[in-house]
Motif scaffolding. Sequence first.
Motif, PDB file in Angstrom:
ATOM      1  N   SER A 220      -6.307   4.489  -1.184  1.00 57.24           N
ATOM      2  CA  SER A 220      -7.203   5.639  -1.352  1.00 57.24           C
ATOM      3  C   SER A 220      -7.647   6.184  -0.005  1.00 57.24           C
ATOM      4  CB  SER A 220      -8.424   5.238  -2.196  1.00 57.24           C
ATOM      5  OG  SER A 220      -9.240   4.299  -1.508  1.00 57.24           O
ATOM      6  N   TRP A 221      -7.862   5.299   0.990  1.00 56.80           N
ATOM      7  CA  TRP A 221      -8.208   5.758   2.348  1.00 56.80           C
ATOM      8  C   TRP A 221      -7.044   6.539   2.952  1.00 56.80           C
ATOM      9  CZ3 TRP A 221     -10.526   0.556   4.496  1.00 56.80           C
ATOM     10  CH2 TRP A 221     -11.795   0.370   3.931  1.00 56.80           C
ATOM     11  N   MET A 222      -5.833   6.026   2.776  1.00 63.31           N
ATOM     12  CA  MET A 222      -4.660   6.695   3.336  1.00 63.31           C
ATOM     13  C   MET A 222      -4.469   8.068   2.705  1.00 63.31           C
ATOM     14  SD  MET A 222      -2.307   6.181   5.588  1.00 63.31           S
ATOM     15  CE  MET A 222      -0.697   6.793   6.067  1.00 63.31           C
ATOM     16  N   ILE A 223      -4.711   8.157   1.409  1.00 59.93           N
ATOM     17  CA  ILE A 223      -4.588   9.437   0.720  1.00 59.93           C
ATOM     18  C   ILE A 223      -5.628  10.421   1.232  1.00 59.93           C
ATOM     19  CG2 ILE A 223      -4.898  10.572  -1.514  1.00 59.93           C
ATOM     20  CD1 ILE A 223      -3.641   8.067  -2.794  1.00 59.93           C
ATOM     21  N   ALA A 224      -6.871   9.950   1.389  1.00 64.56           N
ATOM     22  CA  ALA A 224      -7.950  10.835   1.826  1.00 64.56           C
ATOM     23  C   ALA A 224      -7.803  11.263   3.277  1.00 64.56           C
ATOM     24  CB  ALA A 224      -9.298  10.145   1.616  1.00 64.56           C
ATOM     25  N   ASP A 225      -7.358  10.355   4.145  1.00 64.91           N
ATOM     26  CA  ASP A 225      -7.298  10.645   5.583  1.00 64.91           C
ATOM     27  C   ASP A 225      -5.977  11.240   6.040  1.00 64.91           C
ATOM     28  OD1 ASP A 225      -9.816   9.598   5.687  1.00 64.91           O
ATOM     29  OD2 ASP A 225      -9.248   7.701   6.623  1.00 64.91           O
ATOM     30  N   PHE A 226      -4.915  11.015   5.281  1.00 68.01           N
ATOM     31  CA  PHE A 226      -3.588  11.436   5.743  1.00 68.01           C
ATOM     32  C   PHE A 226      -2.903  12.395   4.759  1.00 68.01           C
ATOM     33  CE2 PHE A 226       1.028  10.870   6.151  1.00 68.01           C
ATOM     34  CZ  PHE A 226       1.215  11.046   7.510  1.00 68.01           C
ATOM     35  N   CYS A 227      -2.713  11.961   3.524  1.00 70.07           N
ATOM     36  CA  CYS A 227      -1.910  12.739   2.577  1.00 70.07           C
ATOM     37  C   CYS A 227      -2.580  14.051   2.180  1.00 70.07           C
ATOM     38  CB  CYS A 227      -1.622  11.898   1.336  1.00 70.07           C
ATOM     39  SG  CYS A 227      -0.632  10.415   1.653  1.00 70.07           S
TER      40      CYS A 227
ATOM     41  N   LEU B 143      -8.438   5.723  10.494  1.00 65.89           N
ATOM     42  CA  LEU B 143      -9.086   4.480  10.902  1.00 65.89           C
ATOM     43  C   LEU B 143     -10.036   4.007   9.825  1.00 65.89           C
ATOM     44  CD1 LEU B 143     -12.064   4.978  13.340  1.00 65.89           C
ATOM     45  CD2 LEU B 143     -11.043   6.871  12.124  1.00 65.89           C
ATOM     46  N   GLU B 144     -10.338   2.722   9.849  1.00 64.55           N
ATOM     47  CA  GLU B 144     -11.312   2.130   8.943  1.00 64.55           C
ATOM     48  C   GLU B 144     -12.619   1.948   9.704  1.00 64.55           C
ATOM     49  OE1 GLU B 144     -12.170  -2.121   6.617  1.00 64.55           O
ATOM     50  OE2 GLU B 144     -10.195  -1.691   7.475  1.00 64.55           O
ATOM     51  N   LYS B 145     -13.642   2.654   9.271  1.00 62.13           N
ATOM     52  CA  LYS B 145     -14.932   2.568   9.959  1.00 62.13           C
ATOM     53  C   LYS B 145     -15.681   1.308   9.537  1.00 62.13           C
ATOM     54  CE  LYS B 145     -15.931   7.400  11.066  1.00 62.13           C
ATOM     55  NZ  LYS B 145     -16.932   8.477  10.974  1.00 62.13           N
ATOM     56  N   GLU B 146     -16.278   0.665  10.526  1.00 57.90           N
ATOM     57  CA  GLU B 146     -17.061  -0.537  10.275  1.00 57.90           C
ATOM     58  C   GLU B 146     -18.550  -0.317  10.523  1.00 57.90           C
ATOM     59  OE1 GLU B 146     -15.404  -3.431  12.876  1.00 57.90           O
ATOM     60  OE2 GLU B 146     -13.603  -3.752  11.656  1.00 57.90           O
TER      61      GLU B 146
ATOM     62  N   GLY C  36      -5.559  20.420  -6.075  1.00 56.37           N
ATOM     63  CA  GLY C  36      -5.720  19.206  -6.866  1.00 56.37           C
ATOM     64  C   GLY C  36      -4.412  18.449  -6.993  1.00 56.37           C
ATOM     65  N   CYS C  37      -4.444  17.156  -6.741  1.00 55.57           N
ATOM     66  CA  CYS C  37      -3.212  16.354  -6.803  1.00 55.57           C
ATOM     67  C   CYS C  37      -3.549  14.879  -6.879  1.00 55.57           C
ATOM     68  CB  CYS C  37      -2.326  16.624  -5.585  1.00 55.57           C
ATOM     69  SG  CYS C  37      -3.076  16.124  -4.012  1.00 55.57           S
ATOM     70  N   LYS C  38      -2.544  14.093  -7.253  1.00 60.54           N
ATOM     71  CA  LYS C  38      -2.613  12.643  -7.233  1.00 60.54           C
ATOM     72  C   LYS C  38      -1.403  12.125  -6.468  1.00 60.54           C
ATOM     73  CE  LYS C  38      -5.119  12.076 -11.594  1.00 60.54           C
ATOM     74  NZ  LYS C  38      -5.082  11.489 -12.975  1.00 60.54           N
ATOM     75  N   TRP C  39      -1.552  10.923  -5.922  1.00 62.96           N
ATOM     76  CA  TRP C  39      -0.459  10.309  -5.173  1.00 62.96           C
ATOM     77  C   TRP C  39      -0.181   8.935  -5.783  1.00 62.96           C
ATOM     78  CZ3 TRP C  39       1.723  13.118  -1.135  1.00 62.96           C
ATOM     79  CH2 TRP C  39       0.997  14.250  -0.724  1.00 62.96           C
ATOM     80  N   TYR C  40       1.061   8.669  -6.062  1.00 64.93           N
ATOM     81  CA  TYR C  40       1.429   7.385  -6.650  1.00 64.93           C
ATOM     82  C   TYR C  40       2.522   6.738  -5.812  1.00 64.93           C
ATOM     83  CZ  TYR C  40       5.345  10.004  -8.683  1.00 64.93           C
ATOM     84  OH  TYR C  40       6.460  10.785  -8.860  1.00 64.93           O
TER      85      TYR C  40
ATOM     86  N   VAL D  87       0.828  -1.208   0.000  1.00 69.02           N
ATOM     87  CA  VAL D  87       0.000   0.000   0.000  1.00 69.02           C
ATOM     88  C   VAL D  87       0.865   1.261   0.000  1.00 69.02           C
ATOM     89  CG1 VAL D  87      -1.732   1.326   1.277  1.00 69.02           C
ATOM     90  CG2 VAL D  87      -1.921  -1.161   1.127  1.00 69.02           C
ATOM     91  N   ILE D  88       1.883   1.307   0.841  1.00 66.97           N
ATOM     92  CA  ILE D  88       2.718   2.499   0.971  1.00 66.97           C
ATOM     93  C   ILE D  88       4.041   2.335   0.243  1.00 66.97           C
ATOM     94  CG2 ILE D  88       3.808   4.096   2.573  1.00 66.97           C
ATOM     95  CD1 ILE D  88       0.770   4.054   2.732  1.00 66.97           C
ATOM     96  N   GLY D  89       4.691   1.196   0.411  1.00 64.32           N
ATOM     97  CA  GLY D  89       5.980   0.977  -0.223  1.00 64.32           C
ATOM     98  C   GLY D  89       7.018   1.965   0.276  1.00 64.32           C
ATOM     99  N   SER D  90       7.770   2.539  -0.644  1.00 66.72           N
ATOM    100  CA  SER D  90       8.775   3.537  -0.272  1.00 66.72           C
ATOM    101  C   SER D  90       8.156   4.901  -0.042  1.00 66.72           C
ATOM    102  CB  SER D  90       9.846   3.637  -1.370  1.00 66.72           C
ATOM    103  OG  SER D  90       9.260   4.004  -2.606  1.00 66.72           O
ATOM    104  N   GLY D  91       6.833   5.010  -0.163  1.00 62.87           N
ATOM    105  CA  GLY D  91       6.143   6.268   0.100  1.00 62.87           C
ATOM    106  C   GLY D  91       5.245   6.667  -1.052  1.00 62.87           C
TER     107      GLY D  91
END
Length: 477
Positions: free
Chosen positions: A380-387, A231-234, A421-425, A77-81
């Motif tokens: 996508s969750w990590m990007i939305a909640d953190f990045c 966090l992941e909501k359930e 506006g941005c994208k994360w790869y 999911v993250i790899g080297s970043g």
Amino acid sequence: MRKSKNARFEKKQKATNYKNHGASKQKLVFKGMDDRLKSVNNDLGKDVKKTLTARSRELWMGSPIATGALKKLRTSVIGSGLRLKSTIDNTILELSLDEKQKIENQIEKVFKLWAETTECDIQRTSNFYQIQQLAFLTSLIDGECFVMLPFKKRPGEIFELKIQLVESERCMTPPNLSSNDLIKNGVEVDSDNCPIAYHFCNDPYSTKGKVYTRVQAYGSLTGRRNVLNILEKERIGQLRGVPILAPVIESLLQLGRYTHSELVAAVVSSYFTVFIENETNETYNSGFGETVDDQKDFSEKKVEMGPGVITELPAGKKINLANPSRPNTAFDGFVKAMSVQIGAALELPHDVLLSIFNANYSASRAALLEAWKMYRMRRSWMIADFCNPIFAEFMDEVVAKGFVIAPGYFENPLIRQAYLGCKWYGATQGQIDPLKEATAAKIRIETGLSTKSREIMEMYGDDYNEVMAQREIEKEE
């Protein structure tokens, strides 16, 4: 009076409803199940959350399958970043292509100055990409990771924005506020169940001298995000996270114990030990091991098995050895069967979980594709909640300081959003057959189903502009 056909039909239907199946109170199979409904905050109360977190950390430290699964998630999911690719919205800004490209390059260069150094870390030990890995791994193990975004000016540094990660057990309700119904597991909410503040303890492990700090979720004047909770909501209304290993804690624990027992049994069965039975009271020294002179010595001596050990026994004593029949031929099949169930709960095919690809190309590729569905979702969750939230705070600082020229950024919220506006790869899926993958990418580009930028990003995790610039350099050589 004879019953009507409809009455008989209704009686038959009543006999086959949920009450006689999944909701039955008589069937023994449901004995022991808790049928009471509870709110999400009661199901994840203080003690429950603490217990799940402690057990999840224990498995992370001692279970090979649990450790492997979490590391595989982090690496994929993250790899080297996750790297920033600025894509400002030109439909709102209406810039020329040259102006748009110039601003995007400027944003990316300034962001690299901050992200690739430890200047972004409140502890000055990690860069932005290493913090990503730690935040994501913490959210998997603990179920959540708190992130605070303080400003701190230090000598010799360019930027003031810092990232501070906070462990989940530090968020707790102060004892003097335990009767407040609007504070749930350390999270203070309003009438809409929206978090408005978090209560953090300076030392949750101490029995005395605890100090609690209330941190607003949003700035009262600016609306700035002060605290992020990954966090992941359930469930609806959930405020605290659940460790990803929670559904399989028991399975992993028992599988670990079984594996350890089999390992010990295999080691014991590999020992070659000779016990010499002494039918007289005379002592015997073989020259290889120790002798036991009498009953007193035998009671005080710890007789053990070991590689190549020869031990003499006193008169009248015998050793009965049970054949352990090791290695256990059913061990490998059982572990794989359990790994299938554990992998199903973690959304990891068992061959991906165990990194065993003995099937054909199609089956192995199908397993990887299934795993990457989950990797992309979590990314996508990590990007939305953190990045994205951190990037927004970074842009506010650099535009205010004039490091990035963005006309209208603070005057119009819509224009500000366009600049954000941005994208994360990041890490790519990998290729089982590079020739087939490259051919498929070429066909997608030629048929208009994809772009060169997207294919380079997904196949190799590189930036298209950097690749093209390097190609121009290589052409001139």
